[in-house]
Scaffold this motif. Sequence first.
Motif, mmCIF file in Angstrom:
data_model
loop_
_atom_site.group_PDB
_atom_site.id
_atom_site.type_symbol
_atom_site.label_atom_id
_atom_site.label_comp_id
_atom_site.label_asym_id
_atom_site.label_seq_id
_atom_site.Cartn_x
_atom_site.Cartn_y
_atom_site.Cartn_z
ATOM 1 N N ASP A 38 0.849 -1.138 0.071
ATOM 2 C CA ASP A 38 -0.132 0.282 -0.015
ATOM 3 C C ASP A 38 0.702 1.089 0.106
ATOM 4 O OD1 ASP A 38 0.877 0.485 2.742
ATOM 5 O OD2 ASP A 38 -0.677 -0.565 3.510
ATOM 6 N N ASP A 39 0.162 2.348 -0.055
ATOM 7 C CA ASP A 39 1.012 3.571 -0.106
ATOM 8 C C ASP A 39 1.691 4.079 1.137
ATOM 9 O OD1 ASP A 39 0.022 3.837 -2.854
ATOM 10 O OD2 ASP A 39 -1.472 5.292 -2.448
ATOM 11 N N ILE A 40 1.409 3.403 2.273
ATOM 12 C CA ILE A 40 2.144 3.521 3.548
ATOM 13 C C ILE A 40 3.556 3.412 3.323
ATOM 14 C CG2 ILE A 40 2.190 3.096 6.059
ATOM 15 C CD1 ILE A 40 -0.749 2.461 5.991
ATOM 16 N N ASP A 41 3.992 2.492 2.613
ATOM 17 C CA ASP A 41 5.305 2.203 2.157
ATOM 18 C C ASP A 41 6.181 3.432 1.791
ATOM 19 O OD1 ASP A 41 5.204 -0.636 3.000
ATOM 20 O OD2 ASP A 41 4.659 -1.182 0.906
ATOM 21 N N LEU A 42 5.326 4.271 0.939
ATOM 22 C CA LEU A 42 6.196 5.408 0.661
ATOM 23 C C LEU A 42 6.527 6.342 1.620
ATOM 24 C CD1 LEU A 42 3.671 5.937 -2.629
ATOM 25 C CD2 LEU A 42 5.765 4.692 -2.647
ATOM 26 N N HIS A 43 6.167 6.535 2.669
ATOM 27 C CA HIS A 43 6.397 7.373 3.687
ATOM 28 C C HIS A 43 6.926 6.798 5.005
ATOM 29 C CE1 HIS A 43 2.030 7.347 4.487
ATOM 30 N NE2 HIS A 43 2.301 7.485 5.826
ATOM 31 N N ALA A 44 7.044 5.357 5.202
ATOM 32 C CA ALA A 44 7.195 4.636 6.185
ATOM 33 C C ALA A 44 8.873 4.478 6.455
ATOM 34 C CB ALA A 44 6.547 3.280 6.155
ATOM 35 N N VAL A 45 9.226 4.296 7.582
ATOM 36 C CA VAL A 45 10.588 4.125 7.846
ATOM 37 C C VAL A 45 10.487 2.474 7.820
ATOM 38 C CG1 VAL A 45 12.588 4.038 9.288
ATOM 39 C CG2 VAL A 45 11.372 5.908 8.943
ATOM 40 N N HIS A 46 11.213 1.670 7.244
ATOM 41 C CA HIS A 46 11.340 0.256 7.109
ATOM 42 C C HIS A 46 12.530 -0.431 8.144
ATOM 43 C CE1 HIS A 46 8.354 0.255 3.750
ATOM 44 N NE2 HIS A 46 8.885 1.195 3.354
ATOM 45 N N VAL A 47 12.062 -1.025 9.172
ATOM 46 C CA VAL A 47 13.123 -1.628 9.957
ATOM 47 C C VAL A 47 13.377 -2.973 9.430
ATOM 48 C CG1 VAL A 47 13.551 -1.861 12.478
ATOM 49 C CG2 VAL A 47 12.261 0.122 11.662
ATOM 50 N N ILE A 48 14.464 -3.162 9.409
ATOM 51 C CA ILE A 48 14.927 -4.512 8.773
ATOM 52 C C ILE A 48 16.067 -5.194 9.451
ATOM 53 C CG2 ILE A 48 15.437 -5.717 6.592
ATOM 54 C CD1 ILE A 48 15.151 -2.996 5.218
ATOM 55 N N LYS A 52 23.252 -12.617 6.733
ATOM 56 C CA LYS A 52 23.811 -13.130 5.454
ATOM 57 C C LYS A 52 22.700 -13.011 4.445
ATOM 58 C CE LYS A 52 26.378 -16.440 8.041
ATOM 59 N NZ LYS A 52 26.540 -17.789 8.452
ATOM 60 N N GLY A 53 22.343 -11.674 4.232
ATOM 61 C CA GLY A 53 21.345 -11.171 3.123
ATOM 62 C C GLY A 53 20.040 -11.663 3.169
ATOM 63 N N VAL A 54 19.625 -12.440 4.552
ATOM 64 C CA VAL A 54 18.200 -12.836 4.709
ATOM 65 C C VAL A 54 17.567 -12.017 5.743
ATOM 66 C CG1 VAL A 54 16.889 -14.964 5.422
ATOM 67 C CG2 VAL A 54 19.076 -15.318 3.942
ATOM 68 N N ILE A 55 16.085 -11.780 5.408
ATOM 69 C CA ILE A 55 15.551 -11.223 6.357
ATOM 70 C C ILE A 55 15.066 -12.005 7.450
ATOM 71 C CG2 ILE A 55 13.364 -9.786 6.781
ATOM 72 C CD1 ILE A 55 13.329 -8.603 3.692
ATOM 73 N N LYS A 56 15.539 -11.442 8.591
ATOM 74 C CA LYS A 56 15.027 -12.447 9.989
ATOM 75 C C LYS A 56 13.984 -11.621 10.673
ATOM 76 C CE LYS A 56 18.425 -15.248 9.832
ATOM 77 N NZ LYS A 56 19.138 -16.386 10.613
ATOM 78 N N ALA A 57 13.765 -10.252 10.204
ATOM 79 C CA ALA A 57 12.789 -9.568 11.286
ATOM 80 C C ALA A 57 12.309 -8.177 10.361
ATOM 81 C CB ALA A 57 13.036 -9.098 12.517
ATOM 82 N N TYR A 58 11.323 -7.801 10.380
ATOM 83 C CA TYR A 58 10.712 -6.375 9.736
ATOM 84 C C TYR A 58 9.534 -6.017 10.420
ATOM 85 C CZ TYR A 58 8.503 -3.577 6.122
ATOM 86 O OH TYR A 58 8.072 -2.527 5.401
ATOM 87 N N ALA A 59 9.516 -4.590 9.983
ATOM 88 C CA ALA A 59 8.501 -3.782 10.710
ATOM 89 C C ALA A 59 8.485 -2.532 9.923
ATOM 90 C CB ALA A 59 8.439 -3.438 12.154
ATOM 91 N N ARG A 60 7.585 -1.730 9.748
ATOM 92 C CA ARG A 60 7.372 -0.640 9.352
ATOM 93 C C ARG A 60 6.913 0.478 10.387
ATOM 94 N NH1 ARG A 60 2.912 -0.553 4.518
ATOM 95 N NH2 ARG A 60 1.083 -0.750 6.024
ATOM 96 N N VAL A 61 7.369 1.702 10.408
ATOM 97 C CA VAL A 61 7.073 2.705 11.135
ATOM 98 C C VAL A 61 6.686 3.848 10.334
ATOM 99 C CG1 VAL A 61 8.079 4.177 13.171
ATOM 100 C CG2 VAL A 61 8.725 1.879 12.990
ATOM 101 N N LYS A 66 -1.250 12.230 13.816
ATOM 102 C CA LYS A 66 -0.307 12.906 15.004
ATOM 103 C C LYS A 66 0.085 11.540 16.046
ATOM 104 C CE LYS A 66 -2.448 17.392 14.951
ATOM 105 N NZ LYS A 66 -3.122 18.361 15.431
ATOM 106 N N LYS A 67 -0.100 10.399 15.601
ATOM 107 C CA LYS A 67 0.447 9.178 16.423
ATOM 108 C C LYS A 67 1.509 8.520 15.381
ATOM 109 C CE LYS A 67 -3.505 8.954 19.199
ATOM 110 N NZ LYS A 67 -4.819 8.014 19.562
ATOM 111 N N MET A 68 2.275 7.664 16.263
ATOM 112 C CA MET A 68 3.183 6.922 15.436
ATOM 113 C C MET A 68 2.480 5.604 15.330
ATOM 114 S SD MET A 68 5.609 8.812 14.529
ATOM 115 C CE MET A 68 6.508 7.476 13.966
ATOM 116 N N HIS A 69 2.860 4.777 14.110
ATOM 117 C CA HIS A 69 2.292 3.676 14.151
ATOM 118 C C HIS A 69 3.457 2.617 13.724
ATOM 119 C CE1 HIS A 69 -2.143 4.821 13.847
ATOM 120 N NE2 HIS A 69 -1.520 5.927 13.527
ATOM 121 N N LEU A 70 3.294 1.246 14.230
ATOM 122 C CA LEU A 70 3.893 0.011 14.140
ATOM 123 C C LEU A 70 3.521 -0.781 13.382
ATOM 124 C CD1 LEU A 70 6.797 -0.982 14.773
ATOM 125 C CD2 LEU A 70 5.878 -1.582 16.921
ATOM 126 N N GLY A 71 3.676 -1.292 12.200
ATOM 127 C CA GLY A 71 2.708 -2.216 11.358
ATOM 128 C C GLY A 71 3.654 -3.235 10.627
#
Length: 150
Positions: A38-48, A52-61, A66-71
């Motif tokens: 979705d379009d949230i990806d365009l303004h989120a901070v991606h926490v990765i 060894k090149g493999v994603i072990k955990a992920y979230a977006r902020v 006026k509130k912060m969201h963790l998704g």
Amino acid sequence: MWQFKQFEELSAKDYHQIAKERTKVFVVEQGSAYQEIDDIDLHAVHVIKRQKGVIKAYARVYKENKKMHLGRVLVPAEFRSEGHGRELLKVALDYIICKHPKAEIEIQAEAYLKEFYESFGFKVTSDLYYDEEIGHYDMELSKEQTTVSP
């Protein structure tokens, strides 16, 4: 290694990896047919977290109303029970608290993870509801709780 990237900082390969893992967890594994990208990806901070090149955990902020969201909080199935989820929450919350001191933080938590999020200080703010046939609670970490890292 933990990375914090705006959309513009993600390479095509980065975003492909993220989309692949999110689709695997939230669409295929959970049997939910919905618009995962979705379009949230365009303004989120991606926490990765990568090893060894493999994603072990992920979230977006992201900030909304006026509130912060963790998704889109995820740990791929093959890496669960290794502590990546707890580490992810700590790292993501520390990031939010550092960048947005005293902000309220909201999350839509799957019902089976309610106690996990409560262990970080989140409080339930809604009745149980179903999104794509999966039970959820809205939860919030108040401004007072964000002054000290969990």
